[in-house]
Motif scaffolding. Structure first.
Motif, short mmCIF file in Angstrom:
data_model
loop_
_atom_site.label_atom_id
_atom_site.label_comp_id
_atom_site.label_asym_id
_atom_site.label_seq_id
_atom_site.Cartn_x
_atom_site.Cartn_y
_atom_site.Cartn_z
N PRO A 1 44.81 38.81 44.10
CA PRO A 1 43.38 39.10 44.31
C PRO A 1 42.50 38.21 43.45
CG PRO A 1 44.64 41.13 44.00
CD PRO A 1 45.56 40.00 43.66
N ASN A 2 41.43 37.68 44.04
CA ASN A 2 40.50 36.86 43.27
C ASN A 2 39.07 37.31 43.52
OD1 ASN A 2 39.19 35.21 45.45
ND2 ASN A 2 41.29 34.50 45.77
N HIS A 3 38.15 36.74 42.77
CA HIS A 3 36.77 37.22 42.79
C HIS A 3 35.91 36.59 43.88
CE1 HIS A 3 34.93 33.85 40.03
NE2 HIS A 3 35.75 33.36 40.94
N HIS B 1 36.10 38.80 51.17
CA HIS B 1 35.79 40.22 51.35
C HIS B 1 34.51 40.33 52.16
CE1 HIS B 1 38.56 41.13 48.00
NE2 HIS B 1 38.08 40.02 47.50
N LEU C 1 32.52 41.88 38.81
CA LEU C 1 33.70 42.53 38.25
C LEU C 1 33.39 43.07 36.86
CD1 LEU C 1 36.42 39.82 39.05
CD2 LEU C 1 35.93 41.87 40.38
N PHE D 1 40.40 37.61 33.80
CA PHE D 1 40.55 38.63 34.82
C PHE D 1 39.48 39.70 34.64
CE2 PHE D 1 44.81 36.90 34.22
CZ PHE D 1 45.27 36.75 35.53
N ASP E 1 37.96 45.14 39.86
CA ASP E 1 37.00 45.37 40.93
C ASP E 1 36.64 46.84 40.98
OD1 ASP E 1 39.03 46.73 42.26
OD2 ASP E 1 39.26 45.25 43.86
N VAL F 1 41.31 47.24 40.62
CA VAL F 1 42.35 46.24 40.87
C VAL F 1 42.13 45.03 39.98
CG1 VAL F 1 43.34 44.67 42.59
CG2 VAL F 1 42.66 46.99 43.25
N THR G 1 41.82 41.42 38.98
CA THR G 1 41.34 40.37 39.86
C THR G 1 41.13 39.07 39.08
OG1 THR G 1 40.22 42.03 41.23
CG2 THR G 1 39.49 39.75 41.47
N ALA H 1 39.50 35.72 38.04
CA ALA H 1 38.07 35.42 38.07
C ALA H 1 37.76 34.10 37.38
CB ALA H 1 37.29 36.56 37.41
#
Length: 323
Positions: A87-89, A94, A128, A236, A239, A243, A245, A247
């Motif tokens: 998962p990334n920012h 999304h 985040l 990181f 979220d 989770v 994520t 960043a």
């Protein structure tokens, strides 16, 4: 530390809220003061820093090169390299709720949110809850780690085998976290036990394991392109669902140390083996032309130093992203 200049350009639809040494952060203009925005705009500038000072002039094109490389790595780690998706920012991965027409926003809508003035060097990201840990992974012995190893056989307190030389590959990558200090202060190397105190045992283990996984995958990818990833650092956040994520920037020339694999294998001097694809040219010039304690205004960078540094950034991007 030199004061960080504020962005010179107002961006339609966005309000500037923060500037670091390299990046500028914006929130949607309609966001009330003190409210948490759903999305943000991260803009990479051409600024370059060394010895905790922002230097002049900047490196032309640096912001776009860093952003392009970050986006490429986010894509690799999302599964393009064959691994599981991290998962990334990036908000583009999304939906951001519904538009005025009742239709969910898409990646194309997100691209349209980036003002023309910063296209190519900006990312729309999710907001985040950032963790105060800088997750450093080292696969090779160099830099401050080499200095500590010479003194006591350790790196960030972790014992290493005797007989290693500067630039040697470590038996296995090591995780050496740091505490992210407030702006204007130095980050502080901390023990793993201290990260447990800061974020809890479960989260600390998750940060360590994910950082080592990303480093291992990125190293494999880099080596396939003739490049060594000597060390790197990750940030990181959590979220809205808690989770973990990935960043900020990821695996760029500013956050990582890259070497040419062929030069590392065949070089006869440390300088040849560990010529990095980053601003080391700037650091070396400044160290030779600005004596400690390096207070006040740093000297301006010569044109040839600026161009040679820009060329190294471009070369790394071309090597990694080539087919």
């Amino acid at each position: 530390m030199t004061a960080i200049p504020s962005p010179s350009t107002e961006l339609a639809g966005w309000r500037h809220v923060y500037s670091g040494k390299v990046r500028d952060l914006y929130v949607p203009a309609e966001t009330p003061e003190g409210a948490e925005p759903e999305r943000m705009l991260v803009v990479a500038s051409d600024r370059v820093s060394a010895f905790d000072h922002v230097l002049s002039p900047g490196i032309p094109g640096k912001g776009e090169l860093l952003t392009t490389l970050s986006l490429w790595w986010f894509d690799q780690l999302a599964g393009a390299d064959g691994g599981r998706g991290i998962p990334n920012h990036l908000a583009a991965s999304h939906t951001l709720g519904l538009g005025d027409d009742g239709v969910a926003n898409t990646a194309d809508d997100l691209k349209s949110l980036i003002p023309d003035a910063v296209v190519g060097r900006a990312m729309v990201v999710k907001s985040l809850d950032m963790l105060p840990i800088e997750c450093v992974v080292r696969g090779y012995l160099t830099g401050s780690g080499w200095a500590e190893y010479q003194a006591g056989g350790t790196v960030c307190g972790i014992p290493l085998p005797a007989g290693l030389n500067n630039g040697d590959r470590l038996p296995e990558p090591i995780y050496t976290p740091a505490y992210k200090a407030p702006l204007g202060e130095h980050d502080e190397n901390i023990s793993y036990e201290r990260t447990v105190e800061l974020v809890g045992a479960e989260r600390a283990a998750e940060l360590r394991d994910l950082s080592l996984e990303i480093y291992t995958r990125a190293s494999r990818t880099a080596e396939a392109h003739g490049v060594i990833l000597a060390d790197t650092k990750f940030e990181f956040g959590l979220d809205e669902n808690g989770v973990l994520t990935l960043a900020d920037e990821v695996l760029t020339s500013d956050s990582s140390r890259y070497w040419d694999a062929a030069a590392w294998a065949s070089g006869t001097t440390e300088a040849e083996r560990m010529a990095s694809f980053d601003k080391q040219i700037v650091r070396n010039w400044l160290a030779a032309n600005w004596a400690p304690p390096r207070e006040g205004e740093p000297p301006a960078l010569p044109a040839d130093i600026v161009e040679r540094t820009a060329a190294r950034y471009r070369e790394l991007l071309e090597l990694l992203t080539s087919a």
